[in-house]
Design an enzyme around this catalytic site. Structure first.
Site, PDB file in Angstrom:
ATOM      1  N   TRP A  77       2.395  -4.820  10.402  1.00  0.00           N
ATOM      2  CA  TRP A  77       1.020  -5.048   9.938  1.00  0.00           C
ATOM      3  C   TRP A  77       0.990  -6.406   9.211  1.00  0.00           C
ATOM      4  O   TRP A  77       1.806  -6.631   8.303  1.00  0.00           O
ATOM      5  CB  TRP A  77       0.636  -3.907   8.981  1.00  0.00           C
ATOM      6  CG  TRP A  77      -0.776  -3.944   8.491  1.00  0.00           C
ATOM      7  CD1 TRP A  77      -1.901  -4.102   9.236  1.00  0.00           C
ATOM      8  CD2 TRP A  77      -1.196  -3.789   7.131  1.00  0.00           C
ATOM      9  NE1 TRP A  77      -3.003  -4.047   8.422  1.00  0.00           N
ATOM     10  CE2 TRP A  77      -2.595  -3.863   7.130  1.00  0.00           C
ATOM     11  CE3 TRP A  77      -0.529  -3.595   5.915  1.00  0.00           C
ATOM     12  CZ2 TRP A  77      -3.343  -3.757   5.958  1.00  0.00           C
ATOM     13  CZ3 TRP A  77      -1.273  -3.486   4.766  1.00  0.00           C
ATOM     14  CH2 TRP A  77      -2.662  -3.575   4.787  1.00  0.00           C
ATOM     15  N   ASP A  98       5.939   3.044   4.802  1.00  0.00           N
ATOM     16  CA  ASP A  98       4.483   2.885   4.777  1.00  0.00           C
ATOM     17  C   ASP A  98       3.926   3.950   5.719  1.00  0.00           C
ATOM     18  O   ASP A  98       4.158   3.891   6.922  1.00  0.00           O
ATOM     19  CB  ASP A  98       4.117   1.468   5.257  1.00  0.00           C
ATOM     20  CG  ASP A  98       2.611   1.221   5.262  1.00  0.00           C
ATOM     21  OD1 ASP A  98       1.838   2.155   4.965  1.00  0.00           O
ATOM     22  OD2 ASP A  98       2.220   0.080   5.580  1.00  0.00           O
ATOM     23  N   ALA A 141       0.468   5.530   6.779  1.00  0.00           N
ATOM     24  CA  ALA A 141      -0.987   5.379   6.651  1.00  0.00           C
ATOM     25  C   ALA A 141      -1.749   6.197   7.690  1.00  0.00           C
ATOM     26  O   ALA A 141      -2.977   6.209   7.675  1.00  0.00           O
ATOM     27  CB  ALA A 141      -1.364   3.906   6.775  1.00  0.00           C
ATOM     28  N   LYS A 149      -7.337   6.937   6.463  1.00  0.00           N
ATOM     29  CA  LYS A 149      -7.552   7.340   7.845  1.00  0.00           C
ATOM     30  C   LYS A 149      -7.603   8.852   7.997  1.00  0.00           C
ATOM     31  O   LYS A 149      -8.531   9.381   8.593  1.00  0.00           O
ATOM     32  CB  LYS A 149      -6.443   6.761   8.730  1.00  0.00           C
ATOM     33  CG  LYS A 149      -6.662   5.324   9.119  1.00  0.00           C
ATOM     34  CD  LYS A 149      -6.110   4.348   8.144  1.00  0.00           C
ATOM     35  CE  LYS A 149      -6.389   2.916   8.581  1.00  0.00           C
ATOM     36  NZ  LYS A 149      -5.861   1.942   7.660  1.00  0.00           N
TER      37      LYS A 149
HETATM   38  C1  LMR Z   1      -5.669  -2.273  10.446  1.00  0.00           C
HETATM   39  O1  LMR Z   1      -4.475  -2.550  10.641  1.00  0.00           O
HETATM   40  O2  LMR Z   1      -6.562  -2.620  11.221  1.00  0.00           O
HETATM   41  C2  LMR Z   1      -6.046  -1.477   9.228  1.00  0.00           C
HETATM   42  O3  LMR Z   1      -4.924  -1.137   8.499  1.00  0.00           O
HETATM   43  C3  LMR Z   1      -7.102  -2.119   8.434  1.00  0.00           C
HETATM   44  C4  LMR Z   1      -6.651  -3.332   7.702  1.00  0.00           C
HETATM   45  O4  LMR Z   1      -6.936  -3.407   6.507  1.00  0.00           O
HETATM   46  O5  LMR Z   1      -6.048  -4.232   8.293  1.00  0.00           O
END
Ligand code: LMR
Length: 394
Positions: free
Chosen positions: A127, A208, A210, A243
């Site tokens: 991410w 992590d 999520a 989520k």
């Molecule tokens: C994403 O990866 O799209 C989500 O976790 C939202 C974000 O804040 O990036």
């Protein structure tokens, strides 16, 4: 003073949201930001959340501050949801945070305080906000191999090879389930091999998580995290309720730090509360309170779990439909990985040029690395995406 500022790098995911909003086409398809949407394109408030909000309005008698760490009942409820009974509660320090990102930020700051020389290892890819926050904090980071662009699966051999570079005291960030951005996940055997390696080296896992409940179910999605938590002496867990409870804007997260059995929990708890105080003082309470009410009430919990299952099964059905459409249209099985991936995302393996073509020609918005949000699709848009993927030559 303010004229001294220089522009900061734009977040690619948020930039894409903006570009989508500005596109006047009515048949555009948003597969960008990781927000669940139902077949009507709506991000609904879950039934159990609505019911808990109504009840809260009736019974809540004060809006005075909670503790710096948030309500202990929230920490207990999430500990049970994520860890079950795998770890003695007396070893776990926990603080409520503004969303999962708040938990990640606090975890990184905790690492920096305790071990300023540690390198934080990130999956390639991960991410984008992970490296962004580490860079902002001036921390050391390194990448470990993860995704195989050819098979669109985890390249576990390469992953273990690169984790060979991890040193004692380093932190290795793992995605608990539903890997973002790829959708490719470790098997339990692979989790075990990673756990053995980190334990042997003396490295600290940071997980992590999520998207618990979006992959194979609430329990299965926590299995890797539980395996690590049971076997390693120190573990950091950053979790989000955005989520799985659909409460994105309520900013509801938690950081748990599992301390070694040597009695380090009180010191860890005190440090986490201190970090909350320095960064934002008391954490937001509304979302955390709703989550606690749902998890503590049998009827609300059952209804929440049922709706979460509907969401999960809906995404699995869209995955299967997309894989089937692509099989037919490409006359090959090279997109079957979409049905095997789990969670909200899949990385298609398209080039940036192909991603751009699909945006220009078809109004399909995905992140530049070809990450698609499965929940942005519905049964009508799946064939459009499949055709666009084939036409773009992916
Ligand atoms: C994403 O990866 O799209 C989500 O976790 C939202 C974000 O804040 O990036």
């Amino acid at each position: 003073m303010l004229t001294n500022l220089t522009p900061q790098p734009a977040d690619k995911i948020l930039q894409l949201m903006q570009a989508y909003r500005e596109d006047p086409r009515t048949d555009k398809v948003d597969l960008g930001v990781g927000v669940y949407r139902n077949a009507e394109g709506v991000t609904p408030v879950m039934r159990a959340i609505k019911a808990a909000e109504k009840k809260l309005w009736e019974v809540e008698s004060t809006k005075a501050y909670t503790g710096l760490a948030g309500d202990p009942a929230y920490a207990a409820a999430l500990r049970k949801l994520i860890l079950g009974d795998t770890v003695d509660a007396g070893r776990i320090a926990a603080v409520a945070t503004p969303g999962g990102t708040g938990a990640i930020r606090q975890a990184f700051e905790l690492i920096r305080m305790a071990s300023p020389e540690a390198t934080v290892w990130l999956s390639a890819p991960t991410w984008p906000n992970h490296p962004s926050i580490l860079k902002y904090l001036g921390m050391r980071m390194a990448e470990y191999s993860y995704f195989d662009d050819a098979t669109r699966d985890v390249d576990f051999g390469a992953m273990m090879d690169s984790l060979g570079g991890v040193r004692k005291g380093d932190v290795v960030l793992l995605h608990g389930c539903c890997h973002n951005p790829t959708g490719a996940n470790l098997t339990l055997e692979q989790w075990q091999a990673v756990a053995d390696h980190l334990k042997a080296v003396g490295a600290i896992p940071m997980i992590d998580i999520a998207y618990q409940g979006f992959g194979d179910g609430l329990e299965a999605d926590a299995a890797g995290t539980r395996l690590i938590a049971k076997q390693l002496p120190e573990v950091l867990i950053a979790a989000s309720c955005s989520k799985n409870f659909g409460i994105y804007r309520e900013r509801t997260g938690i950081l748990m730090a599992i301390a070694p059995e040597t009695g380090a929990q009180p010191l860890t708890q005190g440090t986490l509360a201190y970090l909350n105080r320095q960064n934002f003082s008391f954490p937001p309470d509304h979302g955390a309170r709703l989550v606690t009410m749902i998890l503590e009430d049998d009827a609300l919990r059952a209804d929440w779990m049922a709706e979460l299952e509907e969401v999960r099964n809906g995404m699995l059905a869209l995955r299967q439909q997309l894989a089937d459409e692509l099989r037919q249209r490409s006359n090959s099985d090279r997109f079957d990985f979409i049905a095997n991936h789990r969670g909200m995302f899949s990385r298609l393996g398209a080039t940036p040029e192909q991603v751009e073509t699909m945006r220009k020609e078809n109004g399909i918005y995905m992140v530049g690395d070809s990450r698609i949000n499965i929940a942005g699709l519905n049964s009508e848009t799946v064939p459009l995406l499949a055709q666009a993927i084939v036409d773009a030559g992916v």
